[in-house]
Design a protein around this motif. Structure first.
Motif: not given
Length: 303
Positions: A9-34
């Motif tokens: 899946l795609i993790d949308l990772v916040p860059h900065g504090p707060g609920a409205l921080a910019d989100l950066k897409p990152a490759l993810g998912g537990g099995p995928y990361n493994t």
């Protein structure tokens, strides 16, 4: 060959504090990361999943290719890719909100066969929760165990995705007779209820508990218990840390020709402590950088 079965899946990772921080897409998912972590460590690895034909799906497959992961077991579909929005706490710990309705990975179907040379199959996370795919992965687990393959389970609980906690806990207990190695966090263990000794009595040969910065502990079927401390590191976030531990354990067991119940029983205190220290080092490197970026073999040194 180590096969990792589960979602990408795609993790949308916040860059900065707060609920409205910019989100950066990152490759993810537990099995995928493994799978990526195993590939980076140099273990022959295959991924067994279902991914979208959309741009995110293509990016996920490109990430696996770069890590050297074999993709013949990946099914494809037109549905969108699952999204996970991460929230990172003050200590670097991550929590997630998921967007999973109608996504490609949920429609996984049980393959007719695993890749030639498969020695171990790893399962876990959302793929064992979201139907109809969860039942297909469950069937694959049972089939792998029936073939005498080493099976690893990392439940990696995402409570917000589980509509009936008691039903999931009962299902988890039903998996244990088919599991060789159970790896889970202290938080997962608390949520699931029961104890490692109870789980060992149901089937697994070993249970590895991750304790965050405090390290890792293994409990074995023969009554032994070994622990190592965590590696000190400046934590950026913990995304992918548990998945890295999972991969490091499987890689280390493969390197010691211990991907079997008999192999686990023969490790002894020195073998287990070396393996746990290796996994702790790998997780620390992942925690030192943003997102799920597991280490390469040349960053870790010898097992």
């Amino acid at each position: 060959m180590i096969v990792v079965a589960g979602e990408a899946l795609i993790d949308l990772v916040p860059h900065g504090p707060g609920a409205l921080a910019d989100l950066k897409p990152a490759l993810g998912g537990g099995p995928y990361n493994t799978a990526v972590a195993l590939g980076r460590l140099g273990s022959p690895t295959a991924f067994c999943s279902r991914t979208s034909h959309d741009a995110f799906g293509e990016a996920l497959l490109d990430g696996l290719r770069r890590a050297g992961v074999e993709l013949s077991g990946v099914q494809r579909g037109p549905e969108p890719t699952t999204l996970a929005v991460a929230t990172v706490g003050s200590g670097g710990s991550a929590s997630y909100s998921f967007y999973v309705d109608g996504t490609a990975d949920r429609l996984f179907t049980t393959p007719a066969a695993l890749p030639a040379g498969t020695r171990a199959v790893s399962f876990g996370t959302c793929s064992l929760v979201l139907e109809p795919g969860a039942s297909a992965y469950e069937e694959l687990m049972w089939a792998a165990a029936a073939q005498g393959l080493f099976t690893a389970l990392d439940p990696n609980i995402r409570a917000g995705l589980i509509p009936d906690a008691d039903a999931y806990r009962a299902r988890f207990r039903g998996w244990l007779p088919s599991v060789t190695l159970l790896k889970l966090s202290e938080e997962d263990a608390e949520w699931l209820g029961g104890t490692p000794r109870e789980w060992l009595a149901a089937g697994p040969s070993a249970v590895v508990l991750t304790r965050g910065g405090d390290g890792l502990t293994v409990l074995t079927r023969d009554g032994a218990e070994y622990s190592v401390p965590g590696e000190k590191v400046e934590v950026v976030d913990t995304i992918g840390a548990g998945d890295t531990v999972n991969a490091a354990l499987l890689h280390g067991l493969s390197a010691q020709d211990a991907l079997s119940a008999r192999g686990l029983a023969a490790l002894g205190p020195d073998g287990w402590q070396r393996l746990l220290r290796f996994a702790a080092r790998a997780a620390a490197i992942t925690c030192s950088r943003a997102g799920a970026e597991p280490p390469f073999a040349n960053e870790l040194g010898e097992l």
